[in-house]
Scaffold this active site. Structure first.
Site, PDB file in Angstrom:
ATOM      1  N   ASP A 129       0.779  -1.160   0.022  1.00 52.17           N
ATOM      2  CA  ASP A 129      -0.010  -0.042   0.013  1.00 52.17           C
ATOM      3  C   ASP A 129       0.793   1.355  -0.045  1.00 52.17           C
ATOM      4  OD1 ASP A 129      -2.636   0.621  -0.104  1.00 52.17           O
ATOM      5  OD2 ASP A 129      -3.215   0.544   1.892  1.00 52.17           O
TER       6      ASP A 129
ATOM      7  N   ASP B 209      -8.939  -2.562   2.585  1.00 51.59           N
ATOM      8  CA  ASP B 209      -8.793  -2.054   4.122  1.00 51.59           C
ATOM      9  C   ASP B 209      -9.883  -2.743   5.178  1.00 51.59           C
ATOM     10  OD1 ASP B 209      -7.103  -0.199   3.178  1.00 51.59           O
ATOM     11  OD2 ASP B 209      -8.594   1.154   2.298  1.00 51.59           O
TER      12      ASP B 209
END
Length: 482
Positions: free
Chosen positions: A333, A393
């Protein structure tokens, strides 16, 4: 180069007048726009999109006097157009663009005499303005300050925490049923036939992360083709996930269990109708996915079902695998959000480009929870009318929450790991939103979610003197008894 987002407020000539707002891009170093409509001056709009205004001879004399003028982009610069428009009496210049809106830049040193506001607007918005408001339109420009906080984030927060908590709980229920089946030989074979879980080992975790990296890079270079593959996969996976979620609820209802026999197999009629409903929901979303008024609700329902089913189905065998998965995806990420801008030609991160649709592609990846922004701002009109949270997420920390719930079941530890990890996830989400509000730019949520959940789980295991068992996983559960 300075670029700012603003709003063009357009008003029709009807009674009462119909109004509509449109996105503009302007350069705050060239002009200062009012922050509210109270201080804005309206001008009559003159549509000259048939010309690029690179020469004063392109328009009749007196046509622009005291008006706001809209022309097309051409070979001459923004300031050259503005100087011509100003010399012909225009009070505002709008430049319509058929391509993606970008920063307005030019050498202002040679054009100090140009004082009229200059703004870039989408050509499609000019067309829409004529269709909605008619040919007689008054316009003004203003740039309201960005809101410190948008209440759509509260909705995102509730959806995310609910999904993670419910997914972890569901995984624990499945684990309890497995352990009961192990302890009862008569149920063992039946339970194994129903079991659909997939277990991640450290090797498969690494392979999974590599596949994620490759897929993201491929999407960056071949987005306009692969986006339809992702949409198709999402429709299929979300329909199956919605079916699994609702079938689990329906299975608890003791009514309507009528069965039919087909090819020597019996199936409940209500499950057939459920399957048809889930397929129809996915098809309706696929057809109307670009309808911003309500399609986001259906996408969120399908997305929550997808995340729930993923968290329940994919089992992490031990805390070691959780640390490897969450750690690698955190690096993934951060790299694709913060590091890739130094590599790409346009200086944009690969993650942000793919999420927004590279090169202004109208098709968006259906891998996010979307909630319309509730605070009015230029950013809402220009590029982000929705607050977004990626499925990753929710799913990635959710797998750790699910492992904590299963560990609680296996050790009969009164849900302490599950509750602590869920609260840590909620704290990580709040921290993400706080940093987002302070920095005014998109954040990789895993940067805050991963440390919060991993550290909290570790501290609980250390405090209870169970770190060795928590790290190695379920090798000790053979002696479990109901």
């Amino acid at each position: 180069v300075a670029a700012d987002e603003g709003i063009l407020h357009a008003s029709g000539s009807g009674v009462p007048p119909v109004t509509k707002d449109y996105c503009i891009i302007y350069n705050s170093k060239w002009v200062s726009l009012p922050k509210t409509l109270d201080n804005a001056t309206f001008r009559t709009l003159e549509n000259l999109t048939s010309t690029v205004l690179c020469s004063s001879a392109e328009v009749p004399s007196g046509l622009m006097k005291d008006k706001a003028v809209v022309v097309m982009r051409g070979n001459c610069t923004f300031l050259e157009k503005a100087r011509i428009a100003q010399s012909l009496g225009a009070k505002m210049l709008l430049i319509a663009s058929k391509s993606r809106l970008s920063a307005i830049s030019d050498n202002k040193t040679d054009f100090e005499d140009v004082t009229i506001p200059i703004a870039l607007i989408r050509y499609n918005d000019i067309v829409d303005m004529q269709l909605v408001l008619g040919n007689e339109v008054n316009v003004t420009l203003y740039s309201p300050p960005l809101p410190e906080f948008d209440y759509s984030m509260v909705v995102i927060f509730l959806i995310a925490v609910f999904t993670v908590a419910l997914g972890g709980y569901w995984s624990g229920v499945a684990e309890l049923e497995n352990l009961k089946a192990v302890a009862s030989p008569g149920e063992r074979e039946t339970r194994w036939k129903k079991e659909e879980n997939v277990t991640f080992t450290p090797v498969t975790v690494i392979l999974f992360v590599v596949i994620c990296c490759v897929m993201l890079v491929l999407l960056y270079f071949f987005y306009k083709w692969l986006v339809y593959v992702i949409i198709s996969v999402f429709c299929l996976a979300s329909a199956m996930s919605l079916y699994n979620c609702l079938a689990a609820l329906i299975g608890e209802i003791p009514f309507g269990q009528c069965r039919i026999t087909c090819s020597n197999k019996t199936i409940e009629v209500r499950l057939i109708f459920l399957a048809i409903f889930c397929i129809a929901a996915a098809v309706v979303w696929a057809v109307f996915r670009n309808e911003d008024r309500w399609a986001w609700i259906l996408q969120d329902i399908l997305g929550v079902a997808f995340c729930l089913n993923f968290i329940k189905t994919l089992k992490m065998p031990n805390f070691k695998s959780c640390v490897i998965l969450l750690g690698l995806l955190l690096l993934y990420d951060v790299f694709f959000v913060f590091i890739t801008p130094f590599i790409t030609k346009n200086g944009a991160s690969i993650m942000v480009e793919v999420a927004a649709g590279p090169f202004g592609n109208s098709e968006k990846l259906p891998v996010v929870i979307r909630v319309p922004r509730l605070e009015h701002s230029a950013s809402t009109l220009c590029d982000l009318p929705f607050s977004l949270l990626g499925f990753g997420d929710i799913i990635v920390p959710g797998l750790l929450v699910a492992y904590c719930r299963r560990f609680d079941v296996q050790t009969r530890s009164s849900s302490i790991y599950y509750i602590s990890c869920t609260i840590a996830y909620a704290v990580g989400m709040v921290l993400t939103f706080v940093v987002l509000a302070l920095m005014k730019m998109g954040q990789p949520a895993l940067l805050y979610l991963v440390p919060c959940t991993l550290i909290t789980s570790s501290l609980v295991a250390w405090r209870r003197k169970e770190m060795k068992k928590f790290w190695k996983g379920s090798n000790y559960q053979v002696g479990w008894r109901p």
